[in-house]
Structure formats: C-alpha cells, structure tokens
Design a protein around this motif. Structure first.
Motif, short mmCIF file in Angstrom:
data_model
loop_
_atom_site.label_atom_id
_atom_site.label_comp_id
_atom_site.label_asym_id
_atom_site.label_seq_id
_atom_site.Cartn_x
_atom_site.Cartn_y
_atom_site.Cartn_z
N ARG A 5 0.84 -1.19 0.00
CA ARG A 5 0.00 0.00 0.00
C ARG A 5 0.88 1.24 0.00
O ARG A 5 1.88 1.29 0.69
N SER A 6 0.42 2.21 -0.74
CA SER A 6 1.15 3.48 -0.75
C SER A 6 0.75 4.29 0.48
O SER A 6 -0.24 3.99 1.15
N ALA A 7 1.51 5.30 0.76
CA ALA A 7 1.19 6.18 1.89
C ALA A 7 -0.17 6.82 1.68
O ALA A 7 -0.94 6.99 2.63
N MET A 8 -0.51 7.15 0.45
CA MET A 8 -1.80 7.77 0.15
C MET A 8 -2.94 6.78 0.41
O MET A 8 -4.00 7.17 0.91
N ASP A 9 -2.73 5.51 0.09
CA ASP A 9 -3.74 4.49 0.39
C ASP A 9 -3.99 4.42 1.89
O ASP A 9 -5.12 4.27 2.34
N GLU A 10 -2.92 4.51 2.67
CA GLU A 10 -3.04 4.48 4.13
C GLU A 10 -3.82 5.68 4.64
O GLU A 10 -4.66 5.57 5.53
N VAL A 11 -3.56 6.85 4.05
CA VAL A 11 -4.29 8.07 4.44
C VAL A 11 -5.76 7.93 4.10
O VAL A 11 -6.63 8.27 4.91
N MET A 13 -7.48 5.17 3.83
CA MET A 13 -8.05 4.18 4.75
C MET A 13 -8.34 4.81 6.10
O MET A 13 -9.39 4.60 6.70
N ALA A 14 -7.41 5.61 6.60
CA ALA A 14 -7.61 6.28 7.89
C ALA A 14 -8.77 7.26 7.82
O ALA A 14 -9.56 7.38 8.76
N ALA A 15 -8.90 7.96 6.70
CA ALA A 15 -10.00 8.91 6.52
C ALA A 15 -11.35 8.18 6.49
O ALA A 15 -12.32 8.64 7.09
N LYS A 16 -11.40 7.04 5.81
CA LYS A 16 -12.64 6.26 5.77
C LYS A 16 -13.01 5.77 7.17
O LYS A 16 -14.18 5.79 7.56
N LEU A 17 -12.02 5.32 7.92
CA LEU A 17 -12.27 4.87 9.29
C LEU A 17 -12.80 6.02 10.15
O LEU A 17 -13.74 5.84 10.92
N ALA A 18 -12.23 7.18 10.01
CA ALA A 18 -12.70 8.35 10.76
C ALA A 18 -14.13 8.68 10.39
O ALA A 18 -14.95 9.00 11.27
N ASP A 19 -14.47 8.60 9.10
CA ASP A 19 -15.84 8.86 8.66
C ASP A 19 -16.80 7.84 9.26
O ASP A 19 -17.90 8.20 9.70
N LEU A 20 -16.40 6.58 9.28
CA LEU A 20 -17.25 5.54 9.86
C LEU A 20 -17.47 5.76 11.35
O LEU A 20 -18.58 5.58 11.86
N LYS A 21 -16.41 6.14 12.06
CA LYS A 21 -16.53 6.39 13.48
C LYS A 21 -17.48 7.57 13.74
O LYS A 21 -18.29 7.52 14.66
N ASP A 22 -17.39 8.60 12.93
CA ASP A 22 -18.27 9.76 13.07
C ASP A 22 -19.72 9.37 12.79
O ASP A 22 -20.63 9.76 13.53
N GLU A 23 -19.94 8.59 11.76
CA GLU A 23 -21.29 8.14 11.42
C GLU A 23 -21.84 7.24 12.53
O GLU A 23 -23.01 7.35 12.91
N HIS A 24 -21.00 6.37 13.08
CA HIS A 24 -21.42 5.50 14.18
C HIS A 24 -21.84 6.34 15.38
O HIS A 24 -22.86 6.07 16.02
N TYR A 25 -21.07 7.37 15.70
CA TYR A 25 -21.41 8.26 16.82
C TYR A 25 -22.76 8.93 16.57
O TYR A 25 -23.60 8.96 17.47
N ARG A 26 -22.97 9.46 15.38
CA ARG A 26 -24.24 10.14 15.08
C ARG A 26 -25.42 9.18 15.16
O ARG A 26 -26.48 9.53 15.70
N ASN A 27 -25.26 7.96 14.65
CA ASN A 27 -26.33 6.97 14.73
C ASN A 27 -26.62 6.58 16.18
O ASN A 27 -27.79 6.46 16.57
N THR A 28 -25.57 6.38 16.96
CA THR A 28 -25.75 6.04 18.37
C THR A 28 -26.44 7.17 19.12
O THR A 28 -27.33 6.94 19.94
#
Length: 68
Positions: A5-11, A13-28
């Motif tokens: 994976r390139s560094a950009m792929d890692e970034v 992936m981290a951004a997608k995870l942050a978005d999912l965590k934010d969406e999970h918080y809003r749903n909860t």
C-alpha cells in the motif's frame, strides 16, 4: 499488481475509518435520543428496552451462518 500500500492508500483508509466512526457516533446519538424521548413520554420503560435488546442480541447470536 503491487501488493504494497502506498502512503496515500493508508491516508485514505484512515479517513474512511474516521468517517465511519463519526457516522457511528451520530447513529448512536440518534438512537439514544429516541430511546430517552420514548422513556420520558412514558411510552416504554427502560426495562422494556433492555429486555428487548437482550432478546434481539440473543437472537442475533444464534443465527446459523455457513461455515467456510
């Protein structure tokens, strides 16, 4: 195909995870708000909510999933 994976792929992936965590918080938060309103209005009790949650959790724990 490059398996590293390139560094950009890692970034990304981290951004997608942050978005999912934010969406999970809003749903909860939305679900917690609805439960609190239902309890406050006397439509359901906390015990009824807890009982139903345990029932659904038990049901989900015993679903037959195919074995691989």
């Amino acid at each position: 195909m490059n398996s590293h994976r390139s560094a950009m792929d890692e970034v990304r992936m981290a951004a997608k995870l942050a978005d999912l965590k934010d969406e999970h918080y809003r749903n909860t938060l939305a679900l917690s708000t609805l439960i609190e309103l239902l309890v406050d209005k006397g439509i359901v009790t906390r015990e009824e909510v807890e009982r139903k949650a345990a029932e659904l959790d038990s049901f989900m724990a015993h679903l037959p999933y195919p074995k691989v």
